[in-house]
Design an enzyme around this catalytic site. Structure first.
Site, PDB file in Angstrom:
ATOM      1  CD1 TRP A 198      17.817  44.023  80.882  1.00 35.03           C
ATOM      2  CD2 TRP A 198      17.728  45.984  81.953  1.00 35.03           C
ATOM      3  NE1 TRP A 198      18.214  43.802  82.182  1.00 35.03           N
ATOM      4  CE2 TRP A 198      18.162  44.997  82.863  1.00 35.03           C
ATOM      5  CE3 TRP A 198      17.600  47.304  82.406  1.00 35.03           C
ATOM      6  CZ2 TRP A 198      18.464  45.260  84.196  1.00 35.03           C
ATOM      7  CZ3 TRP A 198      17.909  47.567  83.730  1.00 35.03           C
ATOM      8  CH2 TRP A 198      18.333  46.561  84.612  1.00 35.03           C
TER       9      TRP A 198
ATOM     10  CB  CYS B   6      19.826  40.654  86.293  1.00 33.37           C
ATOM     11  SG  CYS B   6      19.817  39.270  85.135  1.00 33.37           S
TER      12      CYS B   6
ATOM     13  CG  HIS C  28      16.087  37.825  87.480  1.00 34.97           C
ATOM     14  ND1 HIS C  28      16.844  38.909  87.102  1.00 34.97           N
ATOM     15  CD2 HIS C  28      15.607  38.125  88.718  1.00 34.97           C
ATOM     16  CE1 HIS C  28      16.808  39.823  88.059  1.00 34.97           C
ATOM     17  NE2 HIS C  28      16.060  39.368  89.043  1.00 34.97           N
TER      18      HIS C  28
ATOM     19  CG  ASP D  20      16.784  40.486  92.298  1.00 36.56           C
ATOM     20  OD1 ASP D  20      17.743  40.966  91.682  1.00 36.56           O
ATOM     21  OD2 ASP D  20      15.784  40.009  91.737  1.00 36.56           O
TER      22      ASP D  20
ATOM     23  CE1 TYR E 191      18.327  39.119  82.078  1.00 35.13           C
ATOM     24  CE2 TYR E 191      19.359  40.595  80.510  1.00 35.13           C
ATOM     25  CZ  TYR E 191      19.001  40.292  81.809  1.00 35.13           C
ATOM     26  OH  TYR E 191      19.301  41.165  82.824  1.00 35.13           O
TER      27      TYR E 191
END
Length: 574
Positions: free
Chosen positions: A107, A143, A206, A229, A402
């Site tokens: 990220w 994600c 997300h 998730d 993000y």
């Protein structure tokens, strides 16, 4: 292999050896045919990204019937060490070990030793790289890429699955069911909170998945959609995993049910709280502000049976499946039901009443920003009292990932003014294109902060807004579209106009299309001049008849993730 043959394999993988898949023995059977076609059979779709007010559906080729997918799915079951008898239990299948993942996550914007997440346009290329590398994690994903890949694998295994995006998603680190920011007497934020363990955050969006199944391990009534998730942010049962957790349980606030209900509940329901030091408070803190309706603003997925290449007409907001309508009695009751299940939450919700305030502030939300154009930050201040009020105002804009992590400061402005009784005034800051474009990162997100303080009363007001800079859409045209046939060569042309006043360099085009072509990454040799039109034509040989979709993404050093899709009907071979 046709679908009938594939169904036999899926039945063996999942351990469903009784019946025809339509009886009570099938714990993942979805009765609605339209939904079954979408959530099991559809090989293409969208993953929604962006900011709450400016979401966009990023086209994705799931390709669950490609030759590489099912063997990888079976391999993943093998390395997860799920016993053969348990493979008929979808709870075990989707909640497996977190070891030996297909994708590595990153990220921080540094992707030089791999592929940037925004360069992927489908799952098949990722799975091919996974096999070619000797089953080593592919670099890199985030994600939304993880979620798209999970959709592919679950659909390949016959589990109905949809990718869902929660806009303004909370990350509750201490099970308080709140997102907490702590400030000392000087107004400085205390990193980690009073105990050094509070690192709550809010992601602009997300992405996770919902899978459809019976929950025989829970009381009756908790079956149906279950949240899982593949980007878990906290350990669960000593593993980095999250779910499956019943959406019914989340909506009711039943956070004591398996698995990970408190975390998912907070992701869509958490109240945002600001706390200030207070020696007179029983635990040393007094609540300064609470926003009940900031988190979980929309939960988007592609609607069953819908398809929109040109816009967002195929999106479906399933937020009401996760929680009751904001502000309703039932919504607050669910919150209080969850609070009773968490001692930390009970402490955090025990606060003093707010102080009366006589100056109102309104941060005007930014609806749309086109890349290459300026934008304005504006706050409207109104004095509702019968006395003059001296107001100190501070405006700030930053670029961010993000995940909510700040990247670069863009511009700030501050000033002081006096408002007459019953008067109002605008506080504004204009940000030019030249001031922000070099500081943007993937998803082109920015955050604006506004902080105002009334000198006479000590009233303090804060607000923030997130938005994305809108990029052009990649246009795709198929030559002789009505004559496209299996095993007959055809051409696709990709184009868009460079909106920047600088050339685009290091250009690449990623193209995918289940049943149409193998996924490919095409290097564009020439730079794209400022305000010039980019055009690239490629040939391909369709392999499967029926409705198919070409999905493509353009990336350059200066402008990235310009995507588009085109649906076409492939005729049978003559």
């Amino acid at each position: 292999m046709g679908w009938k043959g594939r169904r036999v394999v899926l039945t063996a993988v999942m351990g469903r050896v009784k019946g025809d898949g339509r009886g009570n023995d099938d714990t993942v059977f979805m009765e609605d045919e339209v939904k079954r076609e979408e959530y099991v059979m559809n090989e293409q779709g969208k993953v929604f990204v962006g900011a709450y007010k400016q979401s966009r559906g990023r086209p994705w080729a799931f390709g669950q019937f490609d030759d590489v997918v099912l063997p990888v799915a079976v391999y993943l079951l093998e390395i997860s060490r799920i016993a053969d008898p348990e493979r008929g239990n979808p709870v075990k299948v989707v909640n497996s070990s977190d070891e030996s993942g297909v994708l590595s996550g990153r990220w921080d914007g540094e992707y030089s030793d791999g592929v940037a997440p925004y360069k992927w346009s489908g799952s098949v290329r990722i799975l091919e790289e996974y096999v070619k590398s000797g089953y080593q994690p592919v670099k890199y994903g985030q994600c939304w890429v993880f979620s798209a890949l999970v959709t592919t694998v679950c659909r390949a295994l016959g589990i109905p699955c949809r990718s869902v995006t929660n806009f303004v998603s909370a990350h509750d680190t201490n099970s308080s069911l709140t997102i907490d920011k702590f400030f000392d007497k000087q107004g400085e934020e205390i990193e980690g909170g009073p105990d050094g363990e509070n690192y709550d955050s809010i992601w602009n969006f997300h992405v996770w998945n919902d899978v459809w199944m019976v929950r025989n391990d829970l009381p009756p009534g908790y079956g149906g959609w279950q949240a899982i998730d593949s980007t878990p942010q906290e350990e669960s049962d000593h593993k980095m995993q999250c779910g499956p957790v019943s959406l019914v349980a989340i909506r009711r606030g039943d956070i004591g049910l398996s698995y990970d209900a408190p975390f998912v509940f907070a992701e869509v329901n958490a109240d945002v709280m600001h706390w200030g030091e207070d020696k007179d408070s029983e635990w040393g803190w007094t609540r300064l502000k609470m926003n009940k309706y900031h988190v979980g603003r929309a939960i988007l997925t592609k609607g069953p049976g819908k398809d929109d290449d040109a816009g967002e007409g195929d999106q479906e907001d399933v937020v009401n499946e996760y929680k009751n309508k904001e502000g309703t009695t039932s919504e607050r009751l669910a919150i209080h039901n969850a609070i009773r299940g968490s001692s930390r939450a009970m402490q955090y919700y025990n606060f003093k009443k707010d102080v009366k305030e006589d100056v109102t502030f309104d941060l005007i939300e930014i609806e749309k920003i086109i890349v290459g154009r300026p934008f304005q930050v504006k706050v409207v201040v109104r004095n509702d009292s019968d006395q003059p009020r001296k107001v100190h105002a501070f405006l700030n804009s930053r670029s961010l990932y993000y995940t909510g992590v700040s990247v670069s400061h863009i511009k700030k402005a501050e000033g002081t003014f006096v408002l007459k009784p019953k008067a109002s005034q605008d506080v504004a800051m204009t940000v030019q294109y030249s001031e922000y474009w070099k500081k943007l990162v993937e998803h082109c997100m920015m955050k604006i902060y506004a902080i105002c303080r009334v000198e006479e009363t000590g009233q303090t007001w804060t607000d923030e807004d997130d938005f994305t800079v809108e990029k052009p859409r990649l246009e795709i045209k198929i030559q002789k579209e009505k004559e496209v046939r299996v095993r007959k060569m055809c051409e696709a042309t990709f184009s868009f106009t460079n909106p920047l006043d600088v050339p685009l360099t290091d250009c690449q085009l990623s193209v995918d299309g289940a049943g149409l072509m193998r996924p490919r990454a095409i290097t564009v040799k020439n730079d794209i001049a400022p305000q010039a039109k980019f055009t690239h034509t490629m040939r391909f040989l369709p392999r499967v008849h029926g409705q198919r979709k070409v999905i493509a993404t353009f990336n350059a050093k200066e402008l990235f993730d310009v995507s588009g899709s085109k649906t076409l009907t492939v005729l049978k071979r003559e």
